[in-house]
Design a protein around this motif. Structure first.
Motif, short mmCIF file in Angstrom:
data_model
loop_
_atom_site.label_atom_id
_atom_site.label_comp_id
_atom_site.label_asym_id
_atom_site.label_seq_id
_atom_site.Cartn_x
_atom_site.Cartn_y
_atom_site.Cartn_z
N PRO A 70 87.20 42.95 48.95
CA PRO A 70 88.18 41.93 48.12
C PRO A 70 88.34 40.80 49.03
CG PRO A 70 89.04 44.06 48.08
CD PRO A 70 87.77 44.26 48.89
N VAL A 71 88.69 39.73 48.42
CA VAL A 71 88.94 38.46 49.26
C VAL A 71 90.29 38.42 50.03
CG1 VAL A 71 89.91 37.22 47.38
CG2 VAL A 71 88.88 35.82 48.88
N ARG A 72 90.23 37.85 51.16
CA ARG A 72 91.47 37.71 51.85
C ARG A 72 91.83 36.44 52.02
NH1 ARG A 72 88.33 41.13 56.12
NH2 ARG A 72 87.84 39.15 56.87
N PRO A 73 93.10 36.20 52.39
CA PRO A 73 93.66 34.86 52.34
C PRO A 73 92.86 34.01 53.48
CG PRO A 73 95.42 36.25 52.28
CD PRO A 73 94.29 37.03 52.26
N ASP A 74 92.28 34.55 54.80
CA ASP A 74 91.75 33.92 55.75
C ASP A 74 90.31 33.71 55.18
OD1 ASP A 74 91.27 36.64 55.89
OD2 ASP A 74 90.27 36.46 57.95
N ASP A 75 89.87 33.98 54.16
CA ASP A 75 88.46 33.49 53.48
C ASP A 75 88.53 32.24 52.90
OD1 ASP A 75 87.49 36.07 54.25
OD2 ASP A 75 88.05 36.98 52.50
N GLU A 76 89.57 31.63 52.62
CA GLU A 76 89.95 30.41 51.79
C GLU A 76 88.76 29.31 52.05
OE1 GLU A 76 93.44 27.10 50.40
OE2 GLU A 76 93.90 28.41 52.08
N TRP B 270 95.38 31.63 41.99
CA TRP B 270 95.28 32.94 41.10
C TRP B 270 94.93 34.14 41.59
CZ3 TRP B 270 92.30 30.31 36.49
CH2 TRP B 270 93.06 29.31 35.71
N MET B 271 93.95 33.78 42.57
CA MET B 271 93.24 35.09 43.21
C MET B 271 94.20 35.99 44.12
SD MET B 271 90.42 35.30 42.06
CE MET B 271 89.69 34.13 41.07
N HIS B 272 95.26 35.31 44.37
CA HIS B 272 96.41 35.95 45.28
C HIS B 272 97.87 36.11 44.63
CE1 HIS B 272 93.55 35.49 48.44
NE2 HIS B 272 93.00 34.44 48.07
N CYS C 136 93.52 39.06 38.15
CA CYS C 136 92.54 38.42 38.53
C CYS C 136 92.26 38.78 39.81
CB CYS C 136 92.14 37.10 37.96
SG CYS C 136 93.40 35.93 38.71
N GLY C 137 90.96 38.63 40.36
CA GLY C 137 90.68 38.54 41.74
C GLY C 137 89.38 38.28 42.23
N SER C 138 89.08 38.49 43.15
CA SER C 138 87.56 38.07 43.59
C SER C 138 87.04 38.90 44.65
CB SER C 138 87.75 36.61 44.29
OG SER C 138 86.46 36.19 44.47
N LEU C 139 85.74 39.31 44.71
CA LEU C 139 85.08 40.09 45.77
C LEU C 139 84.32 39.06 46.32
CD1 LEU C 139 83.82 43.39 43.91
CD2 LEU C 139 86.06 43.08 45.07
N VAL C 140 84.14 39.24 47.90
CA VAL C 140 83.18 38.57 48.47
C VAL C 140 82.18 39.63 49.26
CG1 VAL C 140 84.92 36.90 49.11
CG2 VAL C 140 84.72 38.76 50.64
N HIS D 204 86.79 37.90 39.00
CA HIS D 204 86.99 38.85 38.01
C HIS D 204 88.30 38.98 37.21
CE1 HIS D 204 88.53 41.83 40.61
NE2 HIS D 204 87.77 41.26 41.40
N ARG D 205 88.41 39.42 36.25
CA ARG D 205 89.98 39.65 35.84
C ARG D 205 89.60 40.85 34.69
NH1 ARG D 205 89.39 36.73 30.75
NH2 ARG D 205 87.94 35.31 30.95
#
Length: 153
Positions: A10-16, A45-47, A53-57, A70-71
């Motif tokens: 999952p995406v993290r805040p430090d991936d911005e 939205w991702m956070h 919804c969310g995001s994978l990296v 995705h959502r």
């Protein structure tokens, strides 16, 4: 890059910074008008825990090389919930290394773990490179998509 192992998380805040760079490139690929406001809004939205919804990296060699936004979506006709893959993008310099496949397979595993009924997405009719991958991972449907502009009655 010496590490050839793709990891998906999952995406993290430090991936911005990197996520925004890849999302801007995705939007450019689809010839969407550049907009920092859109990128910032979607990042938010991702956070937002109130949004489904969310995001994978995908990482390769310690660098983020792909994203999958995705959502969850309700499927009233089936009485189930699925995962909608909105945006899939791989750094153009990293294509052909299995990154898109790894992201979709991670979404399939997420769907299975959460009891979701399927993972669904659309792509441009002329995006043949992506379709070559998608045809190995999913069943092409016969549905045609329409977009209607909102208007007051």
């Amino acid at each position: 890059m010496t590490d050839t192992q793709i990891t998906v998380r999952p995406v993290r805040p430090d991936d911005e910074a990197r996520w925004c760079e890849l999302f801007r490139a995705y939007r450019e690929f689809y010839r969407l008008e550049p907009s920092d406001a859109v990128v910032d809004r979607v990042w938010g939205w991702m956070h937002d825990p109130a949004l489904p919804c969310g995001s994978l990296v995908a990482e390769l060699g310690g660098q983020i090389v792909g994203i999958a936004n995705h959502r969850d979506f309700l499927r009233p006709s089936a009485g189930t919930i699925g995962i909608w893959l909105d945006d899939l993008f791989t750094d153009p310099e990293m294509r052909g290394k299995g990154i898109g496949r790894a992201l979709i397979e991670a979404l399939q595993a997420k769907a299975a773990a959460e009891g979701k009924s399927l993972v669904r997405w659309i792509t441009a009719e002329d995006n043949h490179q992506a379709q070559a991958l998608y045809d190995t991972l999913a069943t092409r449907t016969s549905w045609v998509t329409y977009d209607a502009v909102p208007r007051a009655n």
